[in-house]
Every structure is written in structure tokens, then in C-alpha cells.
Motif scaffolding. Structure first.
Motif, PDB file in Angstrom:
ATOM      1  N   ASP A 281       0.833  -1.196   0.000  1.00 45.88           N
ATOM      2  CA  ASP A 281       0.000   0.000   0.000  1.00 45.88           C
ATOM      3  C   ASP A 281       0.869   1.248   0.000  1.00 45.88           C
ATOM      4  O   ASP A 281       2.077   1.214   0.237  1.00 45.88           O
ATOM      5  CB  ASP A 281      -0.924  -0.009   1.213  1.00 45.88           C
ATOM      6  CG  ASP A 281      -0.148  -0.059   2.519  1.00 45.88           C
ATOM      7  OD1 ASP A 281       0.391   0.986   2.924  1.00 45.88           O
ATOM      8  OD2 ASP A 281      -0.070  -1.143   3.120  1.00 45.88           O
ATOM      9  N   ALA A 282       0.220   2.395  -0.287  1.00 46.56           N
ATOM     10  CA  ALA A 282       0.956   3.654  -0.434  1.00 46.56           C
ATOM     11  C   ALA A 282       1.672   4.030   0.851  1.00 46.56           C
ATOM     12  O   ALA A 282       2.806   4.539   0.812  1.00 46.56           O
ATOM     13  CB  ALA A 282      -0.003   4.767  -0.864  1.00 46.56           C
ATOM     14  N   TYR A 283       1.041   3.799   2.005  1.00 44.06           N
ATOM     15  CA  TYR A 283       1.691   4.147   3.276  1.00 44.06           C
ATOM     16  C   TYR A 283       2.999   3.388   3.436  1.00 44.06           C
ATOM     17  O   TYR A 283       4.030   3.962   3.819  1.00 44.06           O
ATOM     18  CB  TYR A 283       0.759   3.832   4.449  1.00 44.06           C
ATOM     19  CG  TYR A 283       1.417   4.053   5.792  1.00 44.06           C
ATOM     20  CD1 TYR A 283       1.485   5.328   6.352  1.00 44.06           C
ATOM     21  CD2 TYR A 283       2.010   2.999   6.484  1.00 44.06           C
ATOM     22  CE1 TYR A 283       2.114   5.540   7.572  1.00 44.06           C
ATOM     23  CE2 TYR A 283       2.641   3.205   7.699  1.00 44.06           C
ATOM     24  CZ  TYR A 283       2.683   4.479   8.233  1.00 44.06           C
ATOM     25  OH  TYR A 283       3.313   4.678   9.435  1.00 44.06           O
ATOM     26  N   THR A 284       2.978   2.083   3.136  1.00 44.46           N
ATOM     27  CA  THR A 284       4.183   1.271   3.254  1.00 44.46           C
ATOM     28  C   THR A 284       5.254   1.736   2.288  1.00 44.46           C
ATOM     29  O   THR A 284       6.443   1.816   2.641  1.00 44.46           O
ATOM     30  CB  THR A 284       3.854  -0.214   2.997  1.00 44.46           C
ATOM     31  OG1 THR A 284       2.901  -0.654   3.975  1.00 44.46           O
ATOM     32  CG2 THR A 284       5.093  -1.077   3.086  1.00 44.46           C
ATOM     33  N   GLU A 285       4.854   2.061   1.059  1.00 41.85           N
ATOM     34  CA  GLU A 285       5.821   2.528   0.066  1.00 41.85           C
ATOM     35  C   GLU A 285       6.497   3.822   0.530  1.00 41.85           C
ATOM     36  O   GLU A 285       7.716   3.976   0.415  1.00 41.85           O
ATOM     37  CB  GLU A 285       5.113   2.762  -1.275  1.00 41.85           C
ATOM     38  CG  GLU A 285       4.666   1.499  -1.976  1.00 41.85           C
ATOM     39  CD  GLU A 285       5.817   0.711  -2.573  1.00 41.85           C
ATOM     40  OE1 GLU A 285       6.964   1.205  -2.559  1.00 41.85           O
ATOM     41  OE2 GLU A 285       5.579  -0.403  -3.050  1.00 41.85           O
ATOM     42  N   ILE A 286       5.701   4.753   1.032  1.00 45.04           N
ATOM     43  CA  ILE A 286       6.263   6.033   1.465  1.00 45.04           C
ATOM     44  C   ILE A 286       7.138   5.842   2.702  1.00 45.04           C
ATOM     45  O   ILE A 286       8.217   6.437   2.820  1.00 45.04           O
ATOM     46  CB  ILE A 286       5.133   7.051   1.730  1.00 45.04           C
ATOM     47  CG1 ILE A 286       4.418   7.381   0.409  1.00 45.04           C
ATOM     48  CG2 ILE A 286       5.686   8.330   2.362  1.00 45.04           C
ATOM     49  CD1 ILE A 286       3.170   8.218   0.571  1.00 45.04           C
ATOM     50  N   ALA A 287       6.704   4.994   3.637  1.00 45.54           N
ATOM     51  CA  ALA A 287       7.504   4.730   4.836  1.00 45.54           C
ATOM     52  C   ALA A 287       8.854   4.122   4.464  1.00 45.54           C
ATOM     53  O   ALA A 287       9.900   4.504   5.010  1.00 45.54           O
ATOM     54  CB  ALA A 287       6.742   3.801   5.781  1.00 45.54           C
ATOM     55  N   ARG A 288       8.858   3.197   3.524  1.00 46.40           N
ATOM     56  CA  ARG A 288      10.117   2.589   3.087  1.00 46.40           C
ATOM     57  C   ARG A 288      11.021   3.618   2.422  1.00 46.40           C
ATOM     58  O   ARG A 288      12.247   3.584   2.579  1.00 46.40           O
ATOM     59  CB  ARG A 288       9.837   1.442   2.113  1.00 46.40           C
ATOM     60  CG  ARG A 288       9.209   0.212   2.746  1.00 46.40           C
ATOM     61  CD  ARG A 288       9.208  -0.942   1.773  1.00 46.40           C
ATOM     62  NE  ARG A 288      10.570  -1.315   1.433  1.00 46.40           N
ATOM     63  CZ  ARG A 288      10.903  -2.000   0.343  1.00 46.40           C
ATOM     64  NH1 ARG A 288       9.971  -2.319  -0.537  1.00 46.40           N
ATOM     65  NH2 ARG A 288      12.159  -2.333   0.115  1.00 46.40           N
ATOM     66  N   THR A 289      10.426   4.517   1.676  1.00 44.24           N
ATOM     67  CA  THR A 289      11.210   5.550   1.010  1.00 44.24           C
ATOM     68  C   THR A 289      11.826   6.501   2.029  1.00 44.24           C
ATOM     69  O   THR A 289      12.988   6.913   1.900  1.00 44.24           O
ATOM     70  CB  THR A 289      10.336   6.327   0.010  1.00 44.24           C
ATOM     71  OG1 THR A 289       9.784   5.404  -0.935  1.00 44.24           O
ATOM     72  CG2 THR A 289      11.151   7.385  -0.728  1.00 44.24           C
TER      73      THR A 289
ATOM     74  N   GLU B  13      -1.860   5.283  -5.772  1.00 41.78           N
ATOM     75  CA  GLU B  13      -1.168   4.110  -5.236  1.00 41.78           C
ATOM     76  C   GLU B  13       0.030   3.759  -6.119  1.00 41.78           C
ATOM     77  O   GLU B  13       1.137   3.506  -5.628  1.00 41.78           O
ATOM     78  CB  GLU B  13      -2.131   2.913  -5.170  1.00 41.78           C
ATOM     79  CG  GLU B  13      -3.297   3.084  -4.204  1.00 41.78           C
ATOM     80  CD  GLU B  13      -2.940   2.671  -2.794  1.00 41.78           C
ATOM     81  OE1 GLU B  13      -1.776   2.284  -2.548  1.00 41.78           O
ATOM     82  OE2 GLU B  13      -3.837   2.727  -1.933  1.00 41.78           O
ATOM     83  N   HIS B  14      -0.195   3.759  -7.432  1.00 37.75           N
ATOM     84  CA  HIS B  14       0.887   3.416  -8.363  1.00 37.75           C
ATOM     85  C   HIS B  14       1.966   4.498  -8.380  1.00 37.75           C
ATOM     86  O   HIS B  14       3.158   4.189  -8.540  1.00 37.75           O
ATOM     87  CB  HIS B  14       0.315   3.210  -9.767  1.00 37.75           C
ATOM     88  CG  HIS B  14      -0.473   1.945  -9.921  1.00 37.75           C
ATOM     89  ND1 HIS B  14       0.126   0.705  -9.990  1.00 37.75           N
ATOM     90  CD2 HIS B  14      -1.804   1.729  -9.990  1.00 37.75           C
ATOM     91  CE1 HIS B  14      -0.801  -0.228 -10.109  1.00 37.75           C
ATOM     92  NE2 HIS B  14      -1.982   0.366 -10.114  1.00 37.75           N
ATOM     93  N   LEU B  15       1.567   5.740  -8.216  1.00 34.35           N
ATOM     94  CA  LEU B  15       2.533   6.840  -8.191  1.00 34.35           C
ATOM     95  C   LEU B  15       3.455   6.704  -6.984  1.00 34.35           C
ATOM     96  O   LEU B  15       4.679   6.871  -7.099  1.00 34.35           O
ATOM     97  CB  LEU B  15       1.802   8.181  -8.158  1.00 34.35           C
ATOM     98  CG  LEU B  15       2.647   9.443  -8.364  1.00 34.35           C
ATOM     99  CD1 LEU B  15       3.333   9.420  -9.720  1.00 34.35           C
ATOM    100  CD2 LEU B  15       1.770  10.688  -8.232  1.00 34.35           C
ATOM    101  N   ALA B  16       2.887   6.402  -5.819  1.00 34.04           N
ATOM    102  CA  ALA B  16       3.704   6.218  -4.614  1.00 34.04           C
ATOM    103  C   ALA B  16       4.678   5.059  -4.795  1.00 34.04           C
ATOM    104  O   ALA B  16       5.851   5.146  -4.407  1.00 34.04           O
ATOM    105  CB  ALA B  16       2.804   5.985  -3.401  1.00 34.04           C
ATOM    106  N   ALA B  17       4.182   3.960  -5.410  1.00 35.84           N
ATOM    107  CA  ALA B  17       5.048   2.804  -5.634  1.00 35.84           C
ATOM    108  C   ALA B  17       6.141   3.130  -6.640  1.00 35.84           C
ATOM    109  O   ALA B  17       7.305   2.725  -6.470  1.00 35.84           O
ATOM    110  CB  ALA B  17       4.214   1.621  -6.127  1.00 35.84           C
ATOM    111  N   GLY B  18       5.798   3.881  -7.696  1.00 30.36           N
ATOM    112  CA  GLY B  18       6.780   4.198  -8.729  1.00 30.36           C
ATOM    113  C   GLY B  18       7.865   5.136  -8.242  1.00 30.36           C
ATOM    114  O   GLY B  18       9.059   4.887  -8.454  1.00 30.36           O
TER     115      GLY B  18
END
Length: 257
Positions: free
Chosen positions: A3-11, A116-121
Motif C-alpha cells: 500500500d501507499a503508506y508502506t511505500e512512502i515509509a520505506r522511502t 497508489e501506483h505513483l507512490a510505488a513508482g
């Protein structure tokens, strides 16, 4: 896809690691005293509120995305441009977009699929650039993944491979502990994780995985260790040809009351 939260947290975690790598302990000097004081206050409040966990003490771990960005922009020509790319404006645009998505998630707004895809990308691109930079600094790292962190549900964290300590937490038979595991590979290789204790074993695949262990009778003891190992889908592995990363967590496991 996470999910977007996880992607942003990892970043955010990856950017903090990059700041440590380039600036070391001098990162705090890039912020004004009032901002540093606010970060210290956030850390102290976190410690006071989260009595059931062990929050880390590193002040950098409590910086927000905007504060990280400020440190990076002020030191753009000190090494960050070599990692992320020559045009600072591109990073500014990407972090602005991530910040808007992070704000939406924080206010429990439903994200559209493109967000969601933007956060992952964006997150995936930045994390991969950082992984490649690490590989270029260390020739050997070109061939193996980086174990970023493993955190248990008490807040104890292992960052990097080979991290372990004696028993830190006492639990009882029937208690469940969860572990969040994160890693990246400079070439995007498929990643596999294994998890093991005296009573339980499990496997999972991905850059971001979670394991749950419920202590059993076989685990009772003053020093019971959890082993977590990382493997990339390659014929050779980093440590003794057996794995590409590993950490251990120690617990004292008491019988059920």
C-alpha cells in the motif's frame, strides 16, 4: 503491491539511510535549532506514549519527509546529486507528490489507483537509485541485496545483516510476536525470506514481508532465538554461500500462566 503508506515509509527509511551515509552525524547541523528541538520533542513524546514498545533513540529516525528534503537540498552538491540525479527539481517534484499522498493517507482519505501506483513508482525509483549507489561504493554489494531492517512488534529493530543481541523481551507461551522485514536488490532480483524458531518455521517472498510467531511449549527458555534470513534468486549468496542477509532476535519465553 504494498500500500501507499508502506511505500512512502520505506522511502523515508531509505532517504534517512542515505543522509547517514553522506553526512554522518553532521546532518543535524543542516537544520535550525528550532526544528531540531521539534524533532527531539517528537522523539520524547513517542517514548512517553509508546510504553509497550522500545522506540529507537536515533534522532534522524524521527525526521519528517519535509525535514529530510531540506537536509538533502541544502547539501545537494555534497553527494546527493550523484545518487539521485543531476536535476534537483525532479526530486522536489517527486517528494512534493509523495508528501501530498502521505497527507491524504494520514487523514484517512481513499486514494485513487493512480496515486497508489505513483507512490510505488516514485518510492521504488528512489530506493533503487540508493541501492545502486551503495553497490558502486562497495563492489561486492553489486551482487547481493541489502537487508534494510527487521522490526518486531515490541519496536526492537535490526538494521543491516548480522545484527543480534541477547534476550530483550520476556513473553509467555501463547503470546504472538510479529516481524516486519524490508530489503532491496540493486538489480531487482526476486527476494525470499525464511523464519525459524525451535517450534516454528515459515517462508515468504518480496521486498516487504511480515512474519507472525506464536510462542509454543518448545520455545520455553531463558534464551530463545528467532532467526530471519534473506536470499536473492541467484546461484551464489553473500554469507558462506548460505544466505544474503540474516538477523537474530532473542526472547525469554516463560510457560503459560
Amino acid at each position: 503491491m504494498p500500500d501507499a503508506y508502506t511505500e512512502i515509509a520505506r522511502t523515508e527509511v531509505a532517504l534517512r539511510d542515505l543522509v547517514r551515509l553522506i553526512l554522518g552525524d553532521g546532518w543535524g547541523a543542516q537544520l535550525d535549532a528550532e526544528t531540531v528541538q521539534r524533532i527531539e520533542q517528537r522523539r520524547d513524546e513517542d517514548r512517553a506514549r509508546r510504553r509497550g514498545v522500545r522506540p529507537g533513540g536515533d534522532l534522524l529516525d524521527y525526521t519528517e519527509l519535509t525535514q529530510l528534503a531540506r537536509v538533502i537540498y541544502r547539501n545537494w552538491d555534497q553527494g546527493f546529486s550523484a545518487v539521485i540525479g543531476p536535476k534537483r527539481s525532479h526530486l522536489e517534484r517527486d517528494l512534493e507528490r509523495l508528501g501530498a499522498i502521505r497527507n491524504a493517507v494520514a487523514h484517512t482519505r481513499t486514494l485513487l489507483p493512480f496515486e497508489e501506483h505513483l507512490a510505488a513508482g516514485i518510492g521504488g525509483y528512489l530506493r533503487n537509485r540508493i541501492a545502486i549507489y551503495r553497490s558502486e561504493m562497495n563492489e561486492a554489494a553489486r551482487y547481493w541485496p541489502t537487508l534494510e531492517s527487521v522490526t518486531d512488534s515490541f519496536g526492537s529493530t535490526r538494521q543491516g545483516s548480522g545484527q543480534w543481541s541477547g534476550p530483550e523481551t520476556t513473553i509467555r507461551v501463547g503470546d504472538t510476536v510479529t516481524f516486519n522485514c524490508r530489503a532491496t536488490d540493486p538489480e531487482g532480483a526476486r527476494l525470499r525470506w525464511t523464519f525459524g524458531t525451535r517450534s516454528f518455521s515459515d517462508e515468504s517472498e518480496g521486498e516487504d514481508v511480515t512474519f507472525a510467531w506464536t510462542a509454543a511449549e518448545q520455545d520455553v527458555g531463558e534464551s530463545t532465538y528467532v532467526s530471519i534470513r534473506l536470499y536473492a534468486d541467484r546461484p551464489h549468496h553473500r554469507f558462506d554461500g548460505a544466505s544474503d542477509g540474516y538477523v537474530y532476535f532473542g526472547y525469554t519465553v516463560l510457560p503459560a500462566e
